[in-house]
Design a protein around this motif. Sequence first.
Motif, PDB file in Angstrom:
ATOM      1  N   MET A 165       0.951  -1.049   0.009  1.00 16.65           N
ATOM      2  CA  MET A 165      -0.064   0.061   0.043  1.00 16.65           C
ATOM      3  C   MET A 165       0.897   1.418  -0.021  1.00 16.65           C
ATOM      4  O   MET A 165       1.769   1.389   0.680  1.00 16.65           O
ATOM      5  CB  MET A 165      -1.141   0.005   1.215  1.00 16.65           C
ATOM      6  N   ILE A 166       0.644   2.113  -0.986  1.00 15.27           N
ATOM      7  CA  ILE A 166       1.215   3.383  -0.989  1.00 15.27           C
ATOM      8  C   ILE A 166       0.268   4.535  -0.602  1.00 15.27           C
ATOM      9  O   ILE A 166      -0.878   4.547  -0.830  1.00 15.27           O
ATOM     10  CB  ILE A 166       1.693   3.799  -2.318  1.00 15.27           C
ATOM     11  N   VAL A 167       0.990   5.475   0.254  1.00 18.21           N
ATOM     12  CA  VAL A 167       0.185   6.695   0.509  1.00 18.21           C
ATOM     13  C   VAL A 167       1.278   7.841   0.097  1.00 18.21           C
ATOM     14  O   VAL A 167       2.476   7.675   0.440  1.00 18.21           O
ATOM     15  CB  VAL A 167      -0.010   6.614   2.169  1.00 18.21           C
ATOM     16  N   ARG A 168       0.516   9.004   0.183  1.00 14.14           N
ATOM     17  CA  ARG A 168       1.590  10.260  -0.329  1.00 14.14           C
ATOM     18  C   ARG A 168       1.322  11.275   0.291  1.00 14.14           C
ATOM     19  O   ARG A 168       2.011  12.359   0.272  1.00 14.14           O
ATOM     20  CB  ARG A 168       1.078  10.412  -1.768  1.00 14.14           C
ATOM     21  N   THR A 169       0.391  11.329   1.405  1.00 15.20           N
ATOM     22  CA  THR A 169       0.154  12.528   2.204  1.00 15.20           C
ATOM     23  C   THR A 169       0.193  11.950   3.742  1.00 15.20           C
ATOM     24  O   THR A 169       0.074  11.014   4.126  1.00 15.20           O
ATOM     25  CB  THR A 169      -1.410  13.039   1.845  1.00 15.20           C
ATOM     26  N   ARG A 170       0.623  13.088   4.405  1.00 15.19           N
ATOM     27  CA  ARG A 170       0.576  12.930   5.852  1.00 15.19           C
ATOM     28  C   ARG A 170      -0.994  12.535   6.492  1.00 15.19           C
ATOM     29  O   ARG A 170      -0.954  11.547   7.250  1.00 15.19           O
ATOM     30  CB  ARG A 170       0.900  14.164   6.722  1.00 15.19           C
TER      31      ARG A 170
ATOM     32  N   LYS B  87      11.839  -6.456  14.836  1.00 15.92           N
ATOM     33  CA  LYS B  87      11.463  -5.372  15.900  1.00 15.92           C
ATOM     34  C   LYS B  87      10.368  -4.756  16.157  1.00 15.92           C
ATOM     35  O   LYS B  87      10.137  -4.005  16.864  1.00 15.92           O
ATOM     36  CB  LYS B  87      12.447  -4.334  16.087  1.00 15.92           C
ATOM     37  N   SER B  88       9.220  -4.940  15.109  1.00 14.91           N
ATOM     38  CA  SER B  88       8.177  -4.503  15.053  1.00 14.91           C
ATOM     39  C   SER B  88       7.153  -5.269  14.560  1.00 14.91           C
ATOM     40  O   SER B  88       7.456  -6.261  13.904  1.00 14.91           O
ATOM     41  CB  SER B  88       8.054  -2.892  14.469  1.00 14.91           C
ATOM     42  N   ASP B  89       5.804  -4.853  14.446  1.00 18.90           N
ATOM     43  CA  ASP B  89       4.658  -5.562  13.871  1.00 18.90           C
ATOM     44  C   ASP B  89       4.124  -5.001  12.566  1.00 18.90           C
ATOM     45  O   ASP B  89       3.290  -5.668  11.691  1.00 18.90           O
ATOM     46  CB  ASP B  89       3.609  -5.648  14.918  1.00 18.90           C
ATOM     47  N   TYR B  90       4.413  -3.713  12.165  1.00 15.94           N
ATOM     48  CA  TYR B  90       3.918  -2.963  11.106  1.00 15.94           C
ATOM     49  C   TYR B  90       5.005  -2.085  10.894  1.00 15.94           C
ATOM     50  O   TYR B  90       5.319  -1.234  11.451  1.00 15.94           O
ATOM     51  CB  TYR B  90       2.757  -2.156  11.656  1.00 15.94           C
ATOM     52  N   VAL B  91       5.475  -2.385   9.493  1.00 18.28           N
ATOM     53  CA  VAL B  91       6.960  -1.463   8.938  1.00 18.28           C
ATOM     54  C   VAL B  91       6.340  -0.472   7.970  1.00 18.28           C
ATOM     55  O   VAL B  91       5.690  -0.875   6.975  1.00 18.28           O
ATOM     56  CB  VAL B  91       7.770  -2.512   8.294  1.00 18.28           C
TER      57      VAL B  91
ATOM     58  N   LEU C 258       3.526  -0.671   4.540  1.00 16.67           N
ATOM     59  CA  LEU C 258       3.073   0.634   4.192  1.00 16.67           C
ATOM     60  C   LEU C 258       4.349   1.368   3.500  1.00 16.67           C
ATOM     61  O   LEU C 258       5.364   1.632   4.165  1.00 16.67           O
ATOM     62  CB  LEU C 258       2.403   1.623   5.245  1.00 16.67           C
ATOM     63  N   VAL C 259       4.314   2.245   2.384  1.00 10.15           N
ATOM     64  CA  VAL C 259       5.541   2.816   1.676  1.00 10.15           C
ATOM     65  C   VAL C 259       4.790   4.190   1.670  1.00 10.15           C
ATOM     66  O   VAL C 259       3.814   4.491   0.958  1.00 10.15           O
ATOM     67  CB  VAL C 259       5.793   2.257   0.249  1.00 10.15           C
ATOM     68  N   TYR C 260       5.708   5.306   2.110  1.00 10.11           N
ATOM     69  CA  TYR C 260       5.109   6.719   2.348  1.00 10.11           C
ATOM     70  C   TYR C 260       6.098   7.217   1.354  1.00 10.11           C
ATOM     71  O   TYR C 260       7.246   7.470   1.396  1.00 10.11           O
ATOM     72  CB  TYR C 260       5.624   7.334   3.646  1.00 10.11           C
ATOM     73  N   CYS C 261       5.216   7.800   0.258  1.00  7.58           N
ATOM     74  CA  CYS C 261       6.192   8.540  -0.874  1.00  7.58           C
ATOM     75  C   CYS C 261       5.685   9.913  -1.129  1.00  7.58           C
ATOM     76  O   CYS C 261       4.682  10.219  -2.000  1.00  7.58           O
ATOM     77  CB  CYS C 261       5.945   7.858  -2.153  1.00  7.58           C
TER      78      CYS C 261
END
Length: 281
Positions: A1-6, A46-50, A88-91
């Motif tokens: 999943m890609i998101v582009r806004t805060r 080290k985490s559950d959601y990267v 999740l990928v933040y672009c």
Amino acid sequence: MIVRTRKDLRAAVEVARQKGKKIGFVPTMGALHDGHISLVEKAGDKSDYVVASIFVNPAQFAPGEDLDRYPRNEQGDVARLSAAGCSLVYCPSVGEMYPEGSLTNVRVEEMSDLLDGIYRPHFFYGVATVVARLFIHVGPDVAVFGEKDYQQLQIIKRMVRDLGFPIEIIGGKTWRDGDGLAQSSRNAYLSEEERQRASAIFSALHRAASRLRIGVPVEEAIKEARGFILGAGFSKLDYVSAVDPATLHDLGDGPLEEGQGCRLLAAAWMGSTRLIDNLGV
């Protein structure tokens, strides 16, 4: 999943957090290699959601540097991140990271003016600013940075400590090709001939580390490393330094004391490509 806004980023992260998931984060500028993927995998341990970000940060490029030609491959990068378990990928766009009229920057004084900071005085101020903004956008519990950019890692640790970010910073090992060359997005700039010679920077540091371990004085080991790098065909040497691993201050010229920590760092030019590397002693 890609998101582009805060807004979209925070909504997705909040859903994960409400499910009790620990949030991991790996910031990148894209053009991913195996080293980046290893950081994502470490964050997954080290985490559950990267969350990973892809953002070529203009604030860390000076005029005349390679901002415009920096390698970009968003589609391929997202596919690799997804395969590595990234949730999740933040672009973000430049405008999303630096809203119009933005005046606020982050400076980690002193540490940013050593080593690479001497040759790229703008660089670590741009790094600290964008990482601080990304931390605010993502709100992670854990963030992973590669030890290949060792000075950057130490500066981020100091920023987090000084500003009180509730984030655990973890270093990931440097990923190397078979001949020892540290993987880097900028290795793509090297010609075939340059690539064959480039591993000399690691060889020089490895030999220097071995020499220091048997009691050779720091100044002698460093002098040998500098000569080896230049003799291998590097066009220019910015520095080879032996420093305190935490403060990044130069060590004295004599032999290392028993139990004394040391980090060797180097930066040199192979043609028009600047390479950095480091090694712990």
